[in-house]
Design a protein around this motif. Structure first.
Motif, PDB file in Angstrom:
ATOM      1  N   GLY A 174       2.353  -1.803  10.311  1.00 55.64           N
ATOM      2  CA  GLY A 174       1.938  -0.520  10.873  1.00 55.64           C
ATOM      3  C   GLY A 174       1.959   0.548   9.807  1.00 55.64           C
ATOM      4  O   GLY A 174       2.100   0.249   8.627  1.00 55.64           O
ATOM      5  N   SER A 175       1.795   1.781  10.244  1.00 55.29           N
ATOM      6  CA  SER A 175       1.678   2.877   9.285  1.00 55.29           C
ATOM      7  C   SER A 175       2.607   4.026   9.678  1.00 55.29           C
ATOM      8  O   SER A 175       3.079   4.095  10.815  1.00 55.29           O
ATOM      9  CB  SER A 175       0.229   3.350   9.256  1.00 55.29           C
ATOM     10  OG  SER A 175      -0.042   4.071   8.083  1.00 55.29           O
ATOM     11  N   GLN A 176       2.853   4.920   8.712  1.00 56.81           N
ATOM     12  CA  GLN A 176       3.731   6.083   8.935  1.00 56.81           C
ATOM     13  C   GLN A 176       5.074   5.624   9.524  1.00 56.81           C
ATOM     14  O   GLN A 176       5.570   6.162  10.512  1.00 56.81           O
ATOM     15  CB  GLN A 176       3.028   7.141   9.798  1.00 56.81           C
ATOM     16  CG  GLN A 176       3.811   8.437  10.038  1.00 56.81           C
ATOM     17  CD  GLN A 176       4.330   9.096   8.758  1.00 56.81           C
ATOM     18  OE1 GLN A 176       3.881   8.810   7.652  1.00 56.81           O
ATOM     19  NE2 GLN A 176       5.301   9.976   8.875  1.00 56.81           N
ATOM     20  N   ASP A 234      -5.809  -2.824  -2.535  1.00 57.22           N
ATOM     21  CA  ASP A 234      -5.867  -3.539  -1.259  1.00 57.22           C
ATOM     22  C   ASP A 234      -7.110  -3.024  -0.552  1.00 57.22           C
ATOM     23  O   ASP A 234      -7.201  -1.841  -0.255  1.00 57.22           O
ATOM     24  CB  ASP A 234      -4.592  -3.233  -0.462  1.00 57.22           C
ATOM     25  CG  ASP A 234      -4.731  -3.568   1.018  1.00 57.22           C
ATOM     26  OD1 ASP A 234      -5.375  -4.575   1.341  1.00 57.22           O
ATOM     27  OD2 ASP A 234      -4.190  -2.806   1.853  1.00 57.22           O
ATOM     28  N   TYR A 274      -6.030   9.368   4.794  1.00 52.76           N
ATOM     29  CA  TYR A 274      -6.759   9.316   6.065  1.00 52.76           C
ATOM     30  C   TYR A 274      -7.302  10.698   6.426  1.00 52.76           C
ATOM     31  O   TYR A 274      -7.325  11.095   7.594  1.00 52.76           O
ATOM     32  CB  TYR A 274      -5.866   8.729   7.176  1.00 52.76           C
ATOM     33  CG  TYR A 274      -5.256   7.411   6.756  1.00 52.76           C
ATOM     34  CD1 TYR A 274      -6.063   6.284   6.635  1.00 52.76           C
ATOM     35  CD2 TYR A 274      -3.912   7.290   6.417  1.00 52.76           C
ATOM     36  CE1 TYR A 274      -5.533   5.068   6.203  1.00 52.76           C
ATOM     37  CE2 TYR A 274      -3.375   6.082   5.986  1.00 52.76           C
ATOM     38  CZ  TYR A 274      -4.194   4.979   5.889  1.00 52.76           C
ATOM     39  OH  TYR A 274      -3.681   3.791   5.463  1.00 52.76           O
ATOM     40  N   ARG A 334      -2.377 -13.885   6.825  1.00 50.52           N
ATOM     41  CA  ARG A 334      -1.768 -12.670   7.393  1.00 50.52           C
ATOM     42  C   ARG A 334      -1.115 -13.056   8.706  1.00 50.52           C
ATOM     43  O   ARG A 334      -1.795 -13.367   9.692  1.00 50.52           O
ATOM     44  CB  ARG A 334      -2.812 -11.585   7.632  1.00 50.52           C
ATOM     45  CG  ARG A 334      -2.189 -10.385   8.337  1.00 50.52           C
ATOM     46  CD  ARG A 334      -3.078  -9.209   8.379  1.00 50.52           C
ATOM     47  NE  ARG A 334      -2.457  -8.087   9.076  1.00 50.52           N
ATOM     48  CZ  ARG A 334      -2.999  -6.894   9.171  1.00 50.52           C
ATOM     49  NH1 ARG A 334      -4.170  -6.662   8.615  1.00 50.52           N
ATOM     50  NH2 ARG A 334      -2.383  -5.937   9.807  1.00 50.52           N
ATOM     51  N   ALA A 348      -3.707   0.825  -1.094  1.00 52.05           N
ATOM     52  CA  ALA A 348      -4.607   0.608   0.047  1.00 52.05           C
ATOM     53  C   ALA A 348      -5.747   1.639  -0.020  1.00 52.05           C
ATOM     54  O   ALA A 348      -5.580   2.799   0.362  1.00 52.05           O
ATOM     55  CB  ALA A 348      -3.839   0.734   1.361  1.00 52.05           C
ATOM     56  N   ALA A 367      -8.225  -7.698   2.894  1.00 49.74           N
ATOM     57  CA  ALA A 367      -7.768  -7.949   4.263  1.00 49.74           C
ATOM     58  C   ALA A 367      -8.841  -7.522   5.251  1.00 49.74           C
ATOM     59  O   ALA A 367      -9.860  -6.952   4.866  1.00 49.74           O
ATOM     60  CB  ALA A 367      -6.480  -7.174   4.535  1.00 49.74           C
ATOM     61  N   HIS A 372       1.575  -6.897   7.621  1.00 54.22           N
ATOM     62  CA  HIS A 372       1.424  -5.435   7.609  1.00 54.22           C
ATOM     63  C   HIS A 372       1.746  -4.971   9.017  1.00 54.22           C
ATOM     64  O   HIS A 372       1.010  -5.266   9.951  1.00 54.22           O
ATOM     65  CB  HIS A 372      -0.002  -5.027   7.204  1.00 54.22           C
ATOM     66  CG  HIS A 372      -0.219  -3.546   7.272  1.00 54.22           C
ATOM     67  ND1 HIS A 372       0.443  -2.670   6.444  1.00 54.22           N
ATOM     68  CD2 HIS A 372      -0.985  -2.790   8.088  1.00 54.22           C
ATOM     69  CE1 HIS A 372       0.070  -1.424   6.750  1.00 54.22           C
ATOM     70  NE2 HIS A 372      -0.790  -1.469   7.738  1.00 54.22           N
ATOM     71  N   GLY A 428       2.725   0.798   4.848  1.00 53.36           N
ATOM     72  CA  GLY A 428       3.268   1.443   6.034  1.00 53.36           C
ATOM     73  C   GLY A 428       4.341   2.478   5.783  1.00 53.36           C
ATOM     74  O   GLY A 428       4.740   3.177   6.720  1.00 53.36           O
ATOM     75  N   LYS A 474      -8.270   2.272   1.660  1.00 56.54           N
ATOM     76  CA  LYS A 474      -8.769   2.964   2.853  1.00 56.54           C
ATOM     77  C   LYS A 474      -8.095   4.314   3.079  1.00 56.54           C
ATOM     78  O   LYS A 474      -8.645   5.173   3.760  1.00 56.54           O
ATOM     79  CB  LYS A 474      -8.646   2.081   4.095  1.00 56.54           C
ATOM     80  CG  LYS A 474      -7.264   1.938   4.676  1.00 56.54           C
ATOM     81  CD  LYS A 474      -7.376   1.207   6.023  1.00 56.54           C
ATOM     82  CE  LYS A 474      -6.084   1.186   6.796  1.00 56.54           C
ATOM     83  NZ  LYS A 474      -5.108   0.223   6.272  1.00 56.54           N
ATOM     84  N   GLU A 502       1.485  -3.089  -0.367  1.00 54.77           N
ATOM     85  CA  GLU A 502       0.174  -2.436  -0.205  1.00 54.77           C
ATOM     86  C   GLU A 502       0.368  -1.023   0.340  1.00 54.77           C
ATOM     87  O   GLU A 502       0.183  -0.783   1.526  1.00 54.77           O
ATOM     88  CB  GLU A 502      -0.692  -3.221   0.783  1.00 54.77           C
ATOM     89  CG  GLU A 502      -0.921  -4.656   0.381  1.00 54.77           C
ATOM     90  CD  GLU A 502      -1.605  -5.472   1.467  1.00 54.77           C
ATOM     91  OE1 GLU A 502      -2.232  -6.475   1.129  1.00 54.77           O
ATOM     92  OE2 GLU A 502      -1.495  -5.106   2.661  1.00 54.77           O
ATOM     93  N   LEU A 503       0.757  -0.117  -0.523  1.00 53.83           N
ATOM     94  CA  LEU A 503       1.025   1.245  -0.061  1.00 53.83           C
ATOM     95  C   LEU A 503      -0.236   2.087  -0.098  1.00 53.83           C
ATOM     96  O   LEU A 503      -0.987   2.062  -1.072  1.00 53.83           O
ATOM     97  CB  LEU A 503       2.102   1.884  -0.933  1.00 53.83           C
ATOM     98  CG  LEU A 503       3.470   1.217  -0.841  1.00 53.83           C
ATOM     99  CD1 LEU A 503       4.433   1.852  -1.828  1.00 53.83           C
ATOM    100  CD2 LEU A 503       4.016   1.329   0.580  1.00 53.83           C
ATOM    101  N   GLY A 504      -0.464   2.836   0.971  1.00 53.36           N
ATOM    102  CA  GLY A 504      -1.617   3.726   1.017  1.00 53.36           C
ATOM    103  C   GLY A 504      -1.154   5.164   1.181  1.00 53.36           C
ATOM    104  O   GLY A 504      -1.092   5.951   0.242  1.00 53.36           O
TER     105      GLY A 504
HETATM  106  C1  LIG Z   1      -3.869   0.307   6.174  1.00 48.01           C
HETATM  107  C2  LIG Z   1      -3.276  -0.858   5.483  1.00 48.01           C
HETATM  108  C3  LIG Z   1      -2.304  -0.674   4.491  1.00 48.01           C
HETATM  109  C4  LIG Z   1      -1.781   0.679   4.085  1.00 48.01           C
HETATM  110  O1  LIG Z   1      -1.043   1.295   5.081  1.00 48.01           O
HETATM  111  P1  LIG Z   1      -0.295   2.686   4.797  1.00 48.01           P
HETATM  112  O2  LIG Z   1       0.387   2.989   6.050  1.00 48.01           O
HETATM  113  O3  LIG Z   1      -1.312   3.683   4.433  1.00 48.01           O
HETATM  114  O4  LIG Z   1       0.678   2.429   3.672  1.00 48.01           O
HETATM  115  C5  LIG Z   1      -1.802  -1.805   3.877  1.00 48.01           C
HETATM  116  N1  LIG Z   1      -2.236  -3.044   4.202  1.00 48.01           N
HETATM  117  C6  LIG Z   1      -3.168  -3.251   5.144  1.00 48.01           C
HETATM  118  C7  LIG Z   1      -3.590  -4.624   5.447  1.00 48.01           C
HETATM  119  C8  LIG Z   1      -3.712  -2.177   5.815  1.00 48.01           C
HETATM  120  O5  LIG Z   1      -4.619  -2.390   6.769  1.00 48.01           O
END
Ligand SMILES: *Cc1c(COP(=O)(O)O)cnc(C)c1O
Length: 385
Positions: free
Chosen positions: A190-192, A68, A363, A138, A47, A91, A188, A228, A49, A266-268
């Motif tokens: 959420g995160s953390q 992603d 981030y 999605r 990801a 996305a 997707h 996430g 971003k 999609e790991l960020g």
């Molecule tokens: C932000 C996002 C991610 C990544 O999320 P992380 O919590 O950083 O792993 C993956 N997919 C989508 C669609 C996102 O918006």
């Protein structure tokens, strides 16, 4: 207190604040992900971003992962750093025509579509170019990620995703869209996310939705479960990496793939958060009435997570070992929320000491702003210092 290993003598010659990236840790993390996903029908899209620093992107692309993206410019940045378009997914709830065209012109792997009007516009733009766009829906699975409300995305009445009751209408629109091809479904939540139970809940919903598509006579070549996976922000020196083994095994155990079906991730954050630290200098130690404030030269313009969602980052004084004292660590920005930590123990600190704010690779730099006319933070890499 165990401290991170930093080239402090080199840091002393540099202007602060700056991001410092441990490239060895990034590579070890990428290697761990690769180990859990290779030889399986698992595909990982990073990801972008979370961190779009070109050097970081190049390291990740070199491992063969996909990207992603959530904007047209992220698609361009990913390609510039070596990600191939056939591994790029796109996305976002508000894709502009220009951004959709960037995706179409580069024949990206898939558009993760978030609404019916977007689907219609995508078909129109694809048809104008004589192209077929691959799409995934999605879907909002209504799974609670048990994380901060600003980073929960999978509940109904969240701006993200398509609600289940709209799926029959979406299939009608697809029938009339000769320039769209369905590749699969995307989620997707959420995160953390540190409680893996949320991902088990997601798997249950994926199975139910997949069965519904099967009853409609539709096979889904791709299931994309998003990102996430969280990291441990409290103990970066003891737990430097997310538990990828448990994460990927969970999906292996809970989602039986159909023949030829692929599972995409999609790991960020889990990829890049641990390898980055924000390095800052102490400007002043200010004695309050009850408290001592450590005023440092980094602020919320360099790392906004604590101000934006009360995020915790482990902080170390990396140039002093004078024994612990209690501080509030604050930045110089003219906002009361410009606070990195309250009432934490640090080695007793003085003007000029170097402070490391850990686990800031995700981030962090990517969200830096020029508020207060500040300079953007620089970045350095462990193999270049
Ligand atoms: C932000 C996002 C991610 C990544 O999320 P992380 O919590 O950083 O792993 C993956 N997919 C989508 C669609 C996102 O918006």
């Amino acid at each position: 207190m165990i401290k991170g290993i930093f080239p402090v003598e080199k840091f002393k010659q540099l202007d602060t604040p700056f991001y410092y990236y441990d490239i060895e840790l990034l590579r070890a993390t990428l290697q761990a992900i690769k180990k859990e996903t290779e030889n399986k029908r698992f595909h990982v899209h990073y990801a972008v971003k979370a961190n779009a620093n070109p050097r970081i992107l190049k390291e990740i692309a070199a491992f063969g992962f996909g990207a992603d993206c959530v904007s047209g410019n992220e698609i361009l940045a990913a390609m510039e750093s070596g990600f191939t378009p056939d591994k790029i997914v796109f996305a976002g709830v508000g894709k502009s025509d220009r951004e959709i065209e960037i995706g179409l012109d580069n024949d990206i792997f898939c558009f993760n579509v978030e609404s019916i009007p977007e689907l219609e516009v995508l078909n129109t733009l694809a048809s104008a170019k004589g192209k077929t766009a691959r799409v995934a829906f999605r879907i909002n699975p209504n799974v609670d990620a048990h994380t901060h409300k600003y980073i929960t995305t999978g509940l109904t009445e969240n701006k993200f995703g398509i609600n289940e009751q709209d799926l029959p209408r979406i299939l009608e629109v697809m029938k009339d869209s000769s320039n769209l091809q369905l590749t699969g479904i995307h989620f997707h939540i959420g995160s953390q996310i540190t409680d893996l139970k949320s991902f088990e809940d997601l798997c249950v919903r994926v199975k139910e939705l997949q069965e519904w598509f099967n009853t409609q006579g539709i096979k889904l070549p791709v299931i994309n479960v998003g990102g996430g996976l969280g990291i441990n922000y409290q103990h970066p020196n003891h737990i430097p990496m997310a538990d990828f083994e448990s994460y990927f095994r969970l999906f292996e155990k809970n989602l039986q793939l159909q023949p030829n079906q692929e599972l995409h991730f999609e790991l960020g954050r889990a990829v890049v958060a641990p390898c980055g630290s924000l390095i800052s200098r102490v400007l002043f130690v200010k004695e309050g009435i009850q408290k001592k404030f450590l005023i440092v030269d980094a602020g919320m313009t360099d790392l906004i997570r604590p101000a934006l969602y009360q995020a915790f980052h482990h902080i170390e004084n990396i140039s002093s070992e004078k024994g612990p004292a209690l501080y509030d660590v604050v930045g110089p920005i003219c906002e009361s929320s410009d606070v990195f930590a309250e009432q934490i123990m640090l080695d007793e600190s003085a003007r000029g000491d170097l402070i490391a704010i850990r686990s800031a690779g995700a981030y962090g730099e990517v969200m830096a702003s020029r508020y207060n006319c500040r300079n953007l933070p620089l970045s350095y890499f462990s193999d270049q210092l």
